[in-house]
Design an enzyme around this catalytic site. Structure first.
Site, PDB file in Angstrom:
ATOM      1  N   GLN A  18       0.843  -1.200   0.000  1.00  0.00           N
ATOM      2  CA  GLN A  18       0.000   0.000   0.000  1.00  0.00           C
ATOM      3  C   GLN A  18       0.876   1.247   0.000  1.00  0.00           C
ATOM      4  O   GLN A  18       1.086   1.864   1.037  1.00  0.00           O
ATOM      5  CB  GLN A  18      -0.900  -0.033   1.249  1.00  0.00           C
ATOM      6  CG  GLN A  18      -1.941   1.031   1.288  1.00  0.00           C
ATOM      7  CD  GLN A  18      -3.059   0.755   0.311  1.00  0.00           C
ATOM      8  OE1 GLN A  18      -3.490  -0.374   0.140  1.00  0.00           O
ATOM      9  NE2 GLN A  18      -3.543   1.792  -0.327  1.00  0.00           N
ATOM     10  N   PHE A  19       1.380   1.640  -1.186  1.00  0.00           N
ATOM     11  CA  PHE A  19       2.253   2.807  -1.264  1.00  0.00           C
ATOM     12  C   PHE A  19       1.550   4.084  -0.832  1.00  0.00           C
ATOM     13  O   PHE A  19       2.179   5.038  -0.393  1.00  0.00           O
ATOM     14  CB  PHE A  19       2.844   2.962  -2.667  1.00  0.00           C
ATOM     15  CG  PHE A  19       1.885   3.485  -3.692  1.00  0.00           C
ATOM     16  CD1 PHE A  19       1.815   4.845  -3.961  1.00  0.00           C
ATOM     17  CD2 PHE A  19       1.057   2.622  -4.411  1.00  0.00           C
ATOM     18  CE1 PHE A  19       0.935   5.338  -4.915  1.00  0.00           C
ATOM     19  CE2 PHE A  19       0.180   3.099  -5.351  1.00  0.00           C
ATOM     20  CZ  PHE A  19       0.104   4.461  -5.603  1.00  0.00           C
ATOM     21  N   THR A  20       0.227   4.105  -0.882  1.00  0.00           N
ATOM     22  CA  THR A  20      -0.514   5.322  -0.527  1.00  0.00           C
ATOM     23  C   THR A  20      -0.425   5.642   0.965  1.00  0.00           C
ATOM     24  O   THR A  20      -0.811   6.741   1.370  1.00  0.00           O
ATOM     25  CB  THR A  20      -1.995   5.227  -0.948  1.00  0.00           C
ATOM     26  OG1 THR A  20      -2.611   4.128  -0.278  1.00  0.00           O
ATOM     27  CG2 THR A  20      -2.115   5.054  -2.462  1.00  0.00           C
TER      28      THR A  20
END
Length: 159
Positions: free
Chosen positions: A87-89
């Site tokens: 989950q890069f966000t």
């Protein structure tokens, strides 16, 4: 590294196909029963030591009820399952304007090996496979948060 842990009664991730020759379709679904749904974000400065610290925290985190209904048991104690989704966000910067920036999220050459290392170490510690999403793929995540219990951890804020 930054994670969001949710205690769940069930969770699943579906890998979405956006092939131009097909309609959008969920090709692969990975599901777990009671345990943890973990979203994992990696930033440029992260190392294997960060992953090791998080694995130790996740395995030892006592948020499952004991016989008296007190959160006193770990995921290992209850033989729970774990699903980890990249989950890069989690490293979104939202200080300027309304469109988030992702400049703090690590590039693939850093984040992919650390994501895989985290999942591998977690699997070793649990003594069973960890379900995963597919790094970089479009995914749909569903879960039933139990409690709800949601905890955020960041290796840059260990104290």
């Amino acid at each position: 590294m930054r994670i969001v842990i949710q205690r769940v009664t069930e969770a699943a991730v579906s890998i979405v196909s956006n092939d131009a020759n097909k309609s959008t379709d969920c090709e692969d679904r990975r599901a777990i029963g009671p345990g943890f749904m973990i979203l994992l974000g990696v930033c440029e400065e992260d190392t294997q030591e960060d992953a090791d610290w998080l694995v130790k925290k996740v395995v030892g985190l006592r948020v499952f009820d004991d016989e008296q209904g007190v959160m006193n048991r770990s995921v290992m104690d209850v033989q729970g399952e774990v699903l980890v989704v990249s989950q890069f966000t989690l490293f979104a910067s939202y200080k300027k304007g309304n469109r988030p920036s992702w400049f703090r999220a690590a590039k693939h050459e850093i984040s992919v090996p650390l994501y895989e290392y985290f999942c591998s170490r977690l699997s070793e510690e649990l003594g069973k496979p960890v379900a995963t999403g597919e790094f970089g793929a479009m995914m749909q995540v569903s879960l039933v948060n139990d409690g709800p219990v949601t905890i955020c951890m960041d290796t840059k804020n260990k104290e």
